[in-house]
Design a protein around this motif. Structure first.
Motif, short mmCIF file in Angstrom:
data_model
loop_
_atom_site.label_atom_id
_atom_site.label_comp_id
_atom_site.label_asym_id
_atom_site.label_seq_id
_atom_site.Cartn_x
_atom_site.Cartn_y
_atom_site.Cartn_z
N ALA A 166 29.78 10.06 -0.55
CA ALA A 166 30.77 9.14 -0.39
C ALA A 166 30.45 7.87 0.24
O ALA A 166 29.40 7.83 0.67
CB ALA A 166 31.96 9.98 0.72
N PRO A 167 31.20 6.75 -0.05
CA PRO A 167 30.79 5.35 0.49
C PRO A 167 30.31 5.39 1.86
O PRO A 167 29.26 4.57 2.24
CB PRO A 167 31.98 4.71 0.36
CG PRO A 167 32.75 5.41 -0.78
CD PRO A 167 32.65 6.82 -0.48
N ALA A 168 30.90 6.26 2.70
CA ALA A 168 30.51 5.93 4.25
C ALA A 168 29.81 7.17 4.52
O ALA A 168 29.35 7.45 5.78
CB ALA A 168 31.84 5.83 5.08
N ALA A 169 29.17 7.75 3.58
CA ALA A 169 28.34 9.22 3.95
C ALA A 169 27.03 8.63 4.77
O ALA A 169 26.42 7.76 4.39
CB ALA A 169 28.06 9.85 2.92
N MET A 170 26.73 9.40 5.66
CA MET A 170 25.46 9.31 6.64
C MET A 170 24.66 10.32 6.24
O MET A 170 24.74 11.19 5.61
CB MET A 170 25.74 9.26 8.12
CG MET A 170 26.79 8.39 8.65
SD MET A 170 26.58 6.61 8.23
CE MET A 170 25.12 6.30 9.40
N GLY A 171 23.01 9.86 6.30
CA GLY A 171 22.24 10.89 6.07
C GLY A 171 21.43 10.89 4.57
O GLY A 171 21.92 9.94 3.67
N LYS A 172 20.39 11.27 4.33
CA LYS A 172 19.80 11.35 3.05
C LYS A 172 19.40 12.82 2.62
O LYS A 172 19.58 13.69 3.46
CB LYS A 172 18.45 10.66 3.29
CG LYS A 172 18.24 9.40 3.88
CD LYS A 172 16.96 8.69 3.95
CE LYS A 172 16.83 7.34 4.38
NZ LYS A 172 15.61 6.60 4.71
N LEU A 173 19.37 12.74 1.25
CA LEU A 173 19.19 14.04 0.68
C LEU A 173 17.92 14.83 0.95
O LEU A 173 17.20 14.04 1.02
CB LEU A 173 19.18 14.01 -0.96
CG LEU A 173 20.79 13.58 -1.27
CD1 LEU A 173 20.79 13.26 -2.72
CD2 LEU A 173 21.72 14.63 -1.03
N ASP A 174 17.80 15.99 1.03
CA ASP A 174 16.72 16.51 1.16
C ASP A 174 16.52 17.50 -0.01
O ASP A 174 17.30 17.82 -1.04
CB ASP A 174 16.57 17.66 2.38
CG ASP A 174 16.32 17.13 3.56
OD1 ASP A 174 15.54 16.22 3.90
OD2 ASP A 174 17.32 17.32 4.57
N ALA A 175 15.09 17.98 -0.43
CA ALA A 175 14.97 18.96 -1.56
C ALA A 175 15.64 20.19 -1.15
O ALA A 175 15.89 20.69 -0.06
CB ALA A 175 13.23 19.20 -1.67
N CYS A 176 16.08 21.02 -2.48
CA CYS A 176 16.72 22.34 -2.11
C CYS A 176 18.01 22.13 -1.70
O CYS A 176 18.51 23.24 -1.01
CB CYS A 176 15.58 23.07 -1.58
SG CYS A 176 14.18 23.47 -2.07
N VAL A 177 18.77 21.28 -1.81
CA VAL A 177 20.19 21.00 -1.57
C VAL A 177 20.92 20.92 -2.87
O VAL A 177 20.68 19.99 -3.53
CB VAL A 177 20.41 19.67 -0.62
CG1 VAL A 177 21.77 19.54 -0.33
CG2 VAL A 177 19.34 19.79 0.57
N PRO A 178 21.79 21.81 -2.76
CA PRO A 178 22.67 21.92 -4.07
C PRO A 178 23.83 21.20 -3.77
O PRO A 178 24.59 21.21 -2.83
CB PRO A 178 23.20 23.48 -4.37
CG PRO A 178 22.98 23.91 -2.90
CD PRO A 178 21.91 23.11 -2.06
#
Length: 368
Positions: free
Chosen positions: A312-324
């Motif tokens: 989402a536009p205001a989402a925090m954080g970054k993606l990790d591997a193995c995240v569906p």
């Protein structure tokens, strides 16, 4: 799996011990299942100073769809009329000598929270917060295997529907048929309420199927998913009924497809969640559809639909591997209909081939 559940509980216990909590009470059903292997209705999990206990108001059914209890856990079934398992767990923590108890305040009512305190006087009750939900974000390969099977079941059910006659049937009837087909192919049940939307309803997010009948020339948008061993996936597709698509339908479909592809291609470890949303959203915004867009482009899936991370536009954080996650942009034009395209994917390193697509039903604009 027993070792898997034990390791999950160990990680949570270590985190809570570092924060000063001697015991942990988990009450949210998806979190209980993640840590215990099962989550019978009303069950809670107590991670105590001496042992871990699943407290239930009745004996687990043992049905495969309900999971398998970790054999390392102690199972306590309360007698009929034995009261709230969470309150009983608080009393057990007191009896075991715990001086503090971390609870999921976001899942407890005020009255239930007070009852816990009364059952364990002198025990300091603290907030566990979303610690278990955060732990659930990155999936192990067994969890991903369950999601992969859920996706296969979903693709099968949708594919069979596309081979049937659709004109004249109601949205409600088609949704019920899809859910029946999911179960026929081995699903525990639908992952969420199946949405079938036709004509002016097409493209609406979470549309509740009505008695409107499918007509020639309609857009038909479908959103469904299977639950398999508790794990839930999601797919969304849009089709045209009966005739060759009109120019405006082709143009809108190609636009949403381009946005969805941009979002999928952005799914790499280290990418900010808001940047995945931006990759899809900016294409639709540039075409003048910014005001019609849903508040998020996608979300995590697992034991729940709509879990973290949020794209989402205001989402925090970054993606990790193995995240569906899902990538599901859509545009709805009031009075005309619209397009939604939705896939479930697993974030993977580029060296591993990039995002793994779990839902493989064609995204070609078919005339059915």
């Amino acid at each position: 799996m027993s070792e898997v559940y034990g390791n999950r509980r160990r990680r949570l216990r270590d985190r809570c011990a570092a924060a000063g909590s001697a015991a942990v009470l988990v009450s949210r059903p998806a979190n209980v299942r993640y840590l215990a292997g099962v989550a019978p209705p009303g069950a809670v999990l107590l991670l105590g100073p001496r042992e871990d206990t699943l407290l239930c108001p009745r004996t687990p059914t043992g049905e495969p769809a309900d999971g398998h209890l970790d054999e390392e856990l102690r199972l306590t079934v309360l007698p009929a009329g034995g009261g709230d398992p969470a309150v009983a767990a608080a009393g057990s923590a007191l009896a075991a000598g715990a001086e503090s108890l971390a609870v999921e305040e976001h899942h407890l009512t005020v009255a239930r929270h007070r009852a816990l305190g009364a059952a364990a006087p002198g025990v300091v009750v603290t907030d566990l917060g979303p610690a278990v939900e955060q732990q659930r974000v990155v999936k192990d390969e067994e969890e991903i295997a369950c999601l992969r099977i859920a996706a296969e079941i979903t693709d099968q059910a949708l594919g069979e529907l596309l081979e049937s006659i659709l004109v004249g049937r109601t949205e409600r009837h088609l949704a019920l048929e899809l859910e029946r087909r999911l179960v026929d192919h081995g699903a525990d049940g639908p992952a969420f309420a199946t949405s079938v939307a036709t004509g002016p309803h097409a493209g609406l997010a979470a549309h509740r199927p009505s008695d409107r009948r499918v007509e020639e020339g309609d857009f038909l948008s479908v959103s469904l998913g299977a639950a398999y061993r508790g794990y839930r996936c999601e797919i969304g597709r849009t089709f045209v009924i009966g005739t060759s698509p009109a120019d405006w339908q082709i143009e809108l479909y190609e636009l949403v497809f381009a946005a969805q592809r941009a979002g999928r291609e952005a799914l790499l470890p280290g990418t900010a969640c808001r940047d995945v949303d931006r990759a899809a959203r900016q294409i639709l915004d540039a075409a003048g559809h910014g005001e019609e867009l849903p508040p998020r482009t996608g979300h995590g899936v697992g034991l729940e639909i709509g879990e973290d991370p949020q794209l989402a536009p205001a989402a925090m954080g970054k993606l990790d591997a193995c995240v569906p996650v899902t990538v599901e942009p859509g545009v709805h034009l009031p009075g005309r209909g619209g397009v939604r395209i939705d896939d479930t994917l697993v974030v993977r390193q580029e060296a591993d081939g990039g995002p793994e697509l779990l839902t493989i039903t064609t995204k070609e604009l078919l005339a059915l």
